[in-house]
Motif scaffolding. Structure first.
Motif, PDB file in Angstrom:
ATOM      1  N   LEU A   1      18.920  24.941  34.552  1.00 44.71           N
ATOM      2  CA  LEU A   1      17.516  25.364  34.981  1.00 44.71           C
ATOM      3  C   LEU A   1      16.996  24.500  35.998  1.00 44.71           C
ATOM      4  O   LEU A   1      16.199  25.047  37.090  1.00 44.71           O
ATOM      5  CB  LEU A   1      16.559  25.393  33.902  1.00 44.71           C
ATOM      6  CG  LEU A   1      16.837  26.434  32.756  1.00 44.71           C
ATOM      7  CD1 LEU A   1      16.251  26.226  31.293  1.00 44.71           C
ATOM      8  CD2 LEU A   1      16.595  27.908  33.008  1.00 44.71           C
ATOM      9  N   ARG A   2      17.249  23.259  36.183  1.00 47.18           N
ATOM     10  CA  ARG A   2      16.709  22.347  37.241  1.00 47.18           C
ATOM     11  C   ARG A   2      17.173  22.767  38.630  1.00 47.18           C
ATOM     12  O   ARG A   2      16.473  22.995  39.510  1.00 47.18           O
ATOM     13  CB  ARG A   2      17.232  20.889  36.688  1.00 47.18           C
ATOM     14  CG  ARG A   2      16.646  19.738  37.676  1.00 47.18           C
ATOM     15  CD  ARG A   2      16.935  18.536  37.348  1.00 47.18           C
ATOM     16  NE  ARG A   2      18.312  18.190  37.985  1.00 47.18           N
ATOM     17  CZ  ARG A   2      18.677  17.571  38.874  1.00 47.18           C
ATOM     18  NH1 ARG A   2      17.736  17.052  39.744  1.00 47.18           N
ATOM     19  NH2 ARG A   2      19.977  17.079  39.264  1.00 47.18           N
ATOM     20  N   GLN A   3      18.473  23.040  38.488  1.00 45.65           N
ATOM     21  CA  GLN A   3      19.379  23.276  39.872  1.00 45.65           C
ATOM     22  C   GLN A   3      18.873  24.806  40.209  1.00 45.65           C
ATOM     23  O   GLN A   3      18.461  24.799  41.381  1.00 45.65           O
ATOM     24  CB  GLN A   3      20.560  23.255  39.492  1.00 45.65           C
ATOM     25  CG  GLN A   3      21.464  22.239  39.366  1.00 45.65           C
ATOM     26  CD  GLN A   3      22.969  22.149  39.214  1.00 45.65           C
ATOM     27  OE1 GLN A   3      23.591  23.201  39.577  1.00 45.65           O
ATOM     28  NE2 GLN A   3      23.544  20.929  38.805  1.00 45.65           N
ATOM     29  N   TRP A   4      18.404  25.637  39.338  1.00 53.49           N
ATOM     30  CA  TRP A   4      17.809  27.010  39.676  1.00 53.49           C
ATOM     31  C   TRP A   4      16.483  26.889  40.212  1.00 53.49           C
ATOM     32  O   TRP A   4      16.004  27.367  41.304  1.00 53.49           O
ATOM     33  CB  TRP A   4      18.104  27.745  38.615  1.00 53.49           C
ATOM     34  CG  TRP A   4      17.065  28.966  38.591  1.00 53.49           C
ATOM     35  CD1 TRP A   4      17.379  30.233  39.350  1.00 53.49           C
ATOM     36  CD2 TRP A   4      15.704  29.251  37.748  1.00 53.49           C
ATOM     37  NE1 TRP A   4      16.104  31.298  39.033  1.00 53.49           N
ATOM     38  CE2 TRP A   4      15.446  30.456  38.108  1.00 53.49           C
ATOM     39  CE3 TRP A   4      15.200  28.541  36.854  1.00 53.49           C
ATOM     40  CZ2 TRP A   4      14.108  31.150  37.649  1.00 53.49           C
ATOM     41  CZ3 TRP A   4      13.916  28.879  36.164  1.00 53.49           C
ATOM     42  CH2 TRP A   4      13.539  29.982  36.688  1.00 53.49           C
ATOM     43  N   SER A   5      15.878  26.029  39.624  1.00 52.72           N
ATOM     44  CA  SER A   5      14.247  26.103  39.890  1.00 52.72           C
ATOM     45  C   SER A   5      13.900  24.916  40.906  1.00 52.72           C
ATOM     46  O   SER A   5      12.583  25.064  41.620  1.00 52.72           O
ATOM     47  CB  SER A   5      13.280  25.640  38.427  1.00 52.72           C
ATOM     48  OG  SER A   5      13.729  24.486  38.097  1.00 52.72           O
TER      49      SER A   5
ATOM     50  N   GLU B   1      23.735  33.290  26.523  1.00 52.92           N
ATOM     51  CA  GLU B   1      23.975  32.166  27.498  1.00 52.92           C
ATOM     52  C   GLU B   1      23.785  32.619  28.765  1.00 52.92           C
ATOM     53  O   GLU B   1      23.142  32.276  29.750  1.00 52.92           O
ATOM     54  CB  GLU B   1      25.174  31.523  27.108  1.00 52.92           C
ATOM     55  CG  GLU B   1      25.423  30.223  27.830  1.00 52.92           C
ATOM     56  CD  GLU B   1      26.636  29.699  27.433  1.00 52.92           C
ATOM     57  OE1 GLU B   1      27.750  30.288  27.693  1.00 52.92           O
ATOM     58  OE2 GLU B   1      26.695  28.429  26.893  1.00 52.92           O
ATOM     59  N   ASN B   2      24.852  33.721  29.247  1.00 56.44           N
ATOM     60  CA  ASN B   2      25.167  33.889  30.530  1.00 56.44           C
ATOM     61  C   ASN B   2      23.951  34.810  31.172  1.00 56.44           C
ATOM     62  O   ASN B   2      23.961  35.003  32.374  1.00 56.44           O
ATOM     63  CB  ASN B   2      26.201  34.583  30.916  1.00 56.44           C
ATOM     64  CG  ASN B   2      26.507  36.052  30.168  1.00 56.44           C
ATOM     65  OD1 ASN B   2      25.664  36.286  29.462  1.00 56.44           O
ATOM     66  ND2 ASN B   2      27.434  36.696  30.379  1.00 56.44           N
ATOM     67  N   ASP B   3      22.930  34.997  30.469  1.00 55.24           N
ATOM     68  CA  ASP B   3      21.524  35.632  31.063  1.00 55.24           C
ATOM     69  C   ASP B   3      20.557  34.632  31.021  1.00 55.24           C
ATOM     70  O   ASP B   3      19.422  35.087  31.647  1.00 55.24           O
ATOM     71  CB  ASP B   3      21.205  36.771  30.104  1.00 55.24           C
ATOM     72  CG  ASP B   3      22.104  38.109  29.811  1.00 55.24           C
ATOM     73  OD1 ASP B   3      22.927  38.243  30.959  1.00 55.24           O
ATOM     74  OD2 ASP B   3      22.189  38.692  29.019  1.00 55.24           O
ATOM     75  N   LEU B   4      20.643  33.511  31.004  1.00 55.82           N
ATOM     76  CA  LEU B   4      19.665  32.603  31.096  1.00 55.82           C
ATOM     77  C   LEU B   4      18.962  32.531  32.462  1.00 55.82           C
ATOM     78  O   LEU B   4      17.416  32.632  32.065  1.00 55.82           O
ATOM     79  CB  LEU B   4      20.072  31.116  30.764  1.00 55.82           C
ATOM     80  CG  LEU B   4      19.001  29.833  30.920  1.00 55.82           C
ATOM     81  CD1 LEU B   4      18.112  29.975  30.078  1.00 55.82           C
ATOM     82  CD2 LEU B   4      19.655  28.681  30.894  1.00 55.82           C
ATOM     83  N   LEU B   5      19.440  32.510  33.421  1.00 54.60           N
ATOM     84  CA  LEU B   5      18.663  32.330  34.639  1.00 54.60           C
ATOM     85  C   LEU B   5      18.189  33.634  35.037  1.00 54.60           C
ATOM     86  O   LEU B   5      17.076  33.932  35.633  1.00 54.60           O
ATOM     87  CB  LEU B   5      19.712  32.056  36.006  1.00 54.60           C
ATOM     88  CG  LEU B   5      20.194  30.535  35.832  1.00 54.60           C
ATOM     89  CD1 LEU B   5      21.172  30.281  36.860  1.00 54.60           C
ATOM     90  CD2 LEU B   5      19.155  29.484  35.661  1.00 54.60           C
ATOM     91  N   ALA B   6      18.973  34.819  34.902  1.00 54.65           N
ATOM     92  CA  ALA B   6      18.381  36.274  35.400  1.00 54.65           C
ATOM     93  C   ALA B   6      17.314  36.576  34.424  1.00 54.65           C
ATOM     94  O   ALA B   6      16.232  37.085  35.076  1.00 54.65           O
ATOM     95  CB  ALA B   6      19.379  37.245  35.055  1.00 54.65           C
ATOM     96  N   TYR B   7      17.231  36.007  33.144  1.00 51.69           N
ATOM     97  CA  TYR B   7      16.022  36.539  32.323  1.00 51.69           C
ATOM     98  C   TYR B   7      14.923  35.376  32.720  1.00 51.69           C
ATOM     99  O   TYR B   7      13.610  36.075  32.713  1.00 51.69           O
ATOM    100  CB  TYR B   7      16.298  36.130  30.869  1.00 51.69           C
ATOM    101  CG  TYR B   7      15.518  36.934  30.003  1.00 51.69           C
ATOM    102  CD1 TYR B   7      15.425  38.327  29.727  1.00 51.69           C
ATOM    103  CD2 TYR B   7      14.563  36.097  29.258  1.00 51.69           C
ATOM    104  CE1 TYR B   7      14.293  38.769  28.830  1.00 51.69           C
ATOM    105  CE2 TYR B   7      13.457  36.743  28.424  1.00 51.69           C
ATOM    106  CZ  TYR B   7      13.579  38.176  27.882  1.00 51.69           C
ATOM    107  OH  TYR B   7      12.547  38.894  27.407  1.00 51.69           O
TER     108      TYR B   7
ATOM    109  N   PRO C   1      14.596  13.711  35.122  1.00 50.35           N
ATOM    110  CA  PRO C   1      15.142  15.091  34.539  1.00 50.35           C
ATOM    111  C   PRO C   1      15.324  14.979  33.123  1.00 50.35           C
ATOM    112  O   PRO C   1      16.186  14.046  32.686  1.00 50.35           O
ATOM    113  CB  PRO C   1      16.507  15.228  35.559  1.00 50.35           C
ATOM    114  CG  PRO C   1      16.265  14.627  36.724  1.00 50.35           C
ATOM    115  CD  PRO C   1      15.476  13.242  36.250  1.00 50.35           C
ATOM    116  N   TYR C   2      14.749  15.956  32.068  1.00 52.43           N
ATOM    117  CA  TYR C   2      14.879  16.037  30.969  1.00 52.43           C
ATOM    118  C   TYR C   2      14.961  14.550  30.369  1.00 52.43           C
ATOM    119  O   TYR C   2      15.542  14.421  29.312  1.00 52.43           O
ATOM    120  CB  TYR C   2      16.063  16.869  30.480  1.00 52.43           C
ATOM    121  CG  TYR C   2      17.057  16.903  31.360  1.00 52.43           C
ATOM    122  CD1 TYR C   2      17.455  17.856  32.395  1.00 52.43           C
ATOM    123  CD2 TYR C   2      18.173  16.054  31.354  1.00 52.43           C
ATOM    124  CE1 TYR C   2      18.418  17.872  33.289  1.00 52.43           C
ATOM    125  CE2 TYR C   2      19.305  16.085  32.157  1.00 52.43           C
ATOM    126  CZ  TYR C   2      19.250  16.943  33.179  1.00 52.43           C
ATOM    127  OH  TYR C   2      20.299  16.961  34.007  1.00 52.43           O
TER     128      TYR C   2
END
Ligand code: HEM
Ligand code: SF4
Length: 551
Positions: free
Chosen positions: A149-153, A223-229, A59-60
């Motif tokens: 992003l890793r956790q989301w994806s 920052e708080n729109d990272l996942l939604a975007y 990871p990264y």
């Protein structure tokens, strides 16, 4: 560092158990290779020219000493004694036996590693700056967002069967060391006028047969729109990306065919519908993940180490190493050390099991138990005291790891090419080795200065030739291996795609041709301060064409 919880541990172990059974069924003939293929690709197992290849996610590009020792153990026990670090900050084993792969994955799971989403049409390992959390020019740590992003994806149910693979990279420093503009999504951390953290967002960058520089879709994404975007981008891609032709399936083609403005509008519409839902990233979550990446407790040290300075005066090799392979650290008295995996005449990115063990020891003794893989296929000890550099250097030298060539012409990227890869037109590694030997002289390399040379064995561009200052592409012309040169590519904050300079050269002539290009630069640069890429941008390709093909 990321942390596994009980769920992660259970899930990865269950996956290994399933895979064990899949391999058993393949070995007994119950499954054909075609039936087995989608199953193995879910677990990072490719079939190459001569053998299976296992790609393990890092990871990264972050790992600790225990994990590095496990990679050494796998290389030694199940492979031919070495591993290959890749441009996407992962590691590959080129010769595992199929029957051993479940056990390899089982052992990796013991140290919180796996090979999930390292292949297939899904969101791949999110990559980042190798000096993240350490670099003096960094204003926010990109690993925090890479982890979010890793956790989301990971295993995102909607995005496991995308039209094609999807790569995300993120950087938090002025100097882009993560090549974000040649990724499907590139994120550049930034601050707005109120000092709040956010991202510049690029979409549709990529290499391969149709290289494209990412297009900016947002100057400032909070920052708080990272996942939604990100989810909005992926949804638009998943819905409209082409599935009829795999060569046109990446998001870059969708951007190109739809037009940026229309696509941006589609993304914004999707985003509007979801931005205040569960994907909104709460501040507490960012704070929680930030804690995973809290800096180690640095000692208060003087900015300049008298020990290192004295040792440099005594030892020219150490002085040279320090001038090329140390990177400015945010804590005074510390530095980040690049361990070059580009010995003269070696295969770029390879490390032996013994070398991996040595590097793990160094991380524990001198580097707060941290290691990084760079997208240029080197390794890094991110947090080393300047006063410890002489000892670190001595140990590296004793293990053939002290090449002082970071960023120089011999620090090149090369893909596996025809030596391993079934898609190759030409060999890459032997060409890299020959060029490296030609430019072996340390003095000459330093005289040439910063120069990125990148080699791919076919148009898929795994060796990033499009963004090499000098790029080399292997092509097949009626059965003959030819090498085409591109000039002027770059993968930093001024990303550009290199231009093909003219007809290709046979293997016997390609090293001479590279030397001609380098000599033309040396003869035409304004002074020693003007780097190859700056000189090329000023001069254009004519002087190089004249030198290669005659005026
Ligand atoms: C030997 C087996 C390999 C095969 C069959 C293979 C195949 C491919 C293919 C087909 C593409 C083009 C995908 C596209 O444009 O949609 C690609 C791109 C790429 N590969 Fe590989 N590859 C191999 C090894 C590697 C290795 C060892 C690395 C890292 C050192 C690597 C890194 C990349 C990168 C960075 C890209 C391109 C960039 C992009 O996605 O825009 N590949 N590969
Ligand atoms: S660039 Fe081509 S030859 Fe090289 S590894 Fe990728 S697919 Fe294989």
């Amino acid at each position: 560092m990321y942390r596994y919880d009980e769920f992660d541990r259970d899930f990865v172990n269950q996956r290994v158990t399933q895979f064990e059974d899949q391999v058993r069924r393949r070995m007994s003939g119950e499954l054909t290779e075609d039936e087995f293929k989608p199953l193995r690709l879910m677990n990072g197992l490719y079939l190459q020219l001569h053998a299976y290849m296992l790609r393990v996610a890092i990871p990264y590009g972050t790992l600790n000493a225990t994990q590095m020792r496990k990679l050494a153990h796998i290389a030694r026990t199940y492979d031919r004694g070495y591993g290959h670090f890749t441009t996407r900050q992962n590691v590959q084993f080129n010769w595992p036996k199929l029957s051993d792969t479940p056990q390899i994955l089982r052992e990796l799971a013991d140290v919180e590693m796996h090979a999930i989403q390292t292949s297939g049409n899904c969101i791949r390992n999110v990559t980042s700056d190798q000096f993240a959390g350490a670099a003096a020019d960094e204003f926010a740590d990109p690993r925090v967002y890479a982890e979010i992003l890793r956790q989301w994806s990971s295993l995102h149910p909607e995005f496991l069967f995308l039209p094609r693979k999807f790569k995300i990279a993120i950087t938090g420093a002025e100097q882009d060391r993560a090549a974000v503009q040649v990724h499907d999504i590139g994120l550049q951390l930034t601050r707005n006028e109120d000092g709040e953290i956010g991202f510049v967002v690029f979409v549709g960058g990529g290499l391969g047969r149709t290289p494209m520089v990412g297009r900016k879709v947002r100057d400032f994404l909070p920052e708080n729109d990272l996942l939604a975007y990100s989810e909005a981008i992926l949804r638009v891609y998943n819905r409209y990306g082409r599935r009829d032709n795999k060569y046109k399936a990446r998001i870059k083609i969708l951007v190109h065919e739809t037009g940026l403005e229309e696509l941006k509008q589609d993304i914004e519409t999707e985003f509007e519908a979801t931005k205040n839902g569960i994907l909104n990233l709460p501040n507490e979550e960012v704070v929680r993940i930030n804690e995973y990446f809290a800096p180690p407790s640095f000692d208060a040290l003087p900015k300049i180490s008298t020990e290192l300075e004295a040792a440099k005066r005594e030892d020219r090799d150490l002085a040279l190493f320090s001038s090329r392979n140390l990177h400015a650290h945010k804590a005074e008295g510390y530095t980040s050390v690049t361990i070059s995996l580009k010995p003269i005449g070696g295969a770029p990115g390879d490390a032996t099991a013994d070398q991996m063990d040595v590097i793990a020891d160094l991380a524990e003794r001198f580097g707060h138990n941290e290691l990084r893989v760079t997208h240029e296929q080197n390794l890094v000890l991110p947090h080393v005291k300047l006063q410890d550099v002489p000892t670190v250097f001595k140990i590296l030298k004793a293990n053939d790891l002290a090449d002082s060539n970071a960023g120089l012409i011999t620090d090149m990227i090369a893909c596996p090419g025809l030596d391993y890869c079934a898609l190759a037109n030409a060999r890459s590694i032997p060409i890299a080795q020959e060029i490296s030997k030609r430019f072996e002289a340390v003095k000459r390399q330093n005289e040439i200065g910063d120069l990125k040379l990148k080699i791919s064995g076919c148009i898929n561009a795994c060796g990033h030739h499009h963004v090499g200052h000098i790029g080399i592409l292997g092509v097949d012309r009626k059965g003959e291996e030819l090498y085409q040169i591109t000039l002027g590519g770059s993968a930093d904050q001024n990303t550009s795609i290199g231009k093909i300079i003219g007809r290709g050269f046979p293997e016997a002539e390609i090293t001479d041709a590279v030397e001609t290009v380098v000599d033309t630069y040396l003869a035409n640069r304004l002074d020693e301060e003007e780097s190859f890429i700056d000189a090329y941008r000023r001069l254009g390709d004519q002087p190089f064409k004249d030198a290669l093909y005659g005026a």
